[in-house]
Design an enzyme around this catalytic site. Structure first.
Site, PDB file in Angstrom:
ATOM      1  N   ASN A  95      -7.474  -6.566  -2.580  1.00  0.00           N
ATOM      2  CA  ASN A  95      -8.019  -5.260  -2.947  1.00  0.00           C
ATOM      3  C   ASN A  95      -7.567  -4.811  -4.336  1.00  0.00           C
ATOM      4  O   ASN A  95      -7.511  -3.639  -4.633  1.00  0.00           O
ATOM      5  CB  ASN A  95      -7.671  -4.224  -1.869  1.00  0.00           C
ATOM      6  CG  ASN A  95      -6.176  -4.153  -1.617  1.00  0.00           C
ATOM      7  OD1 ASN A  95      -5.386  -4.729  -2.351  1.00  0.00           O
ATOM      8  ND2 ASN A  95      -5.781  -3.428  -0.589  1.00  0.00           N
ATOM      9  N   TYR A 106       7.443  -4.741  -0.429  1.00  0.00           N
ATOM     10  CA  TYR A 106       6.671  -4.468   0.787  1.00  0.00           C
ATOM     11  C   TYR A 106       7.578  -4.380   2.025  1.00  0.00           C
ATOM     12  O   TYR A 106       7.163  -4.787   3.117  1.00  0.00           O
ATOM     13  CB  TYR A 106       5.612  -5.556   0.985  1.00  0.00           C
ATOM     14  CG  TYR A 106       4.382  -5.390   0.105  1.00  0.00           C
ATOM     15  CD1 TYR A 106       3.654  -4.192   0.089  1.00  0.00           C
ATOM     16  CD2 TYR A 106       3.910  -6.445  -0.685  1.00  0.00           C
ATOM     17  CE1 TYR A 106       2.521  -4.036  -0.698  1.00  0.00           C
ATOM     18  CE2 TYR A 106       2.770  -6.291  -1.482  1.00  0.00           C
ATOM     19  CZ  TYR A 106       2.079  -5.093  -1.477  1.00  0.00           C
ATOM     20  OH  TYR A 106       0.943  -4.940  -2.240  1.00  0.00           O
TER      21      TYR A 106
END
Ligand code: IDP
Ligand code: MG
Length: 159
Positions: free
Chosen positions: A123, A50
């Site tokens: 998610n 990330y």
């Protein structure tokens, strides 16, 4: 036009026991699994994966979320697979994700809620956003010898 994409079933998907249901959606669409393994990501690896988000306000919550349990990592292959998979995955925020998408069908929470709880929005899934990210992410997660070329029954009808 055959592309490869990195797909991660995040710790919330693994812990909610939706691995099979999610993989089934990709299999039904004729996408081919060319690599797959279970990985427990540590903080350093999270920062590599990330990298684009490390400086953002939500990163600490995202890092806790992605390191809280093992993920299932896959490389999926198919015709223009990167954008097709992103379409199947749906919008980043489950609240906004359309019904029929993985995030829209298996979650409903909002950014507002995740930010209030100081957690990354849960998610279920990560999928490479574009060809450049896919190339970087597949190389970060998989060695060449962990990936396989083989024929599926779909190849005859889809390709
Ligand atoms: P993507 O996973 O759809 O590509 P990105 O913007 O790359 O979305 O963000 C990476 C992950 O960081 C998201 O999947 C989500 O888990 C988390 N995230 C993104 N934006 C927020 C936010 O505003 N609050 C909390 N978590 C976020
Ligand atoms: Mg992204």
């Amino acid at each position: 036009m055959i592309e490869r994409s990195l797909v991660l079933l995040k710790p919330d998907a693994v812990q909610r026991c939706f691995v099979g249901e999610i993989i089934t959606r990709f299999e039904r669409a004729g996408l081919k699994m060319v690599g797959m393994k279970m990985v427990w990501v540590d903080k350093d690896f999270s920062k590599e994966h990330y990298a684009e988000h490390v400086e953002k306000g939500f990163y600490p919550g995202l890092e806790s979320m992605i390191t809280e349990g093992p993920v299932v990592a896959m490389v999926l292959e198919g015709v223009e697979a990167i954008s097709t998979i992103r379409k199947m995955v749906g919008a980043t925020e489950p609240k906004a994700a359309a019904p029929g998408t993985i995030r829209g069908d298996f979650a409903h929470v909002s950014y507002g809620y995740a930010d209030q709880q100081k957690i990354g929005v849960k998610n279920l899934i990560h999928a490479s956003a574009n060809a450049e990210d896919a190339e970087k992410e597949v190389a970060l997660w998989f060695d060449a010898k962990e990936m396989h070329s083989y024929k599926t029954v779909h190849d005859m009808h889809i390709l």
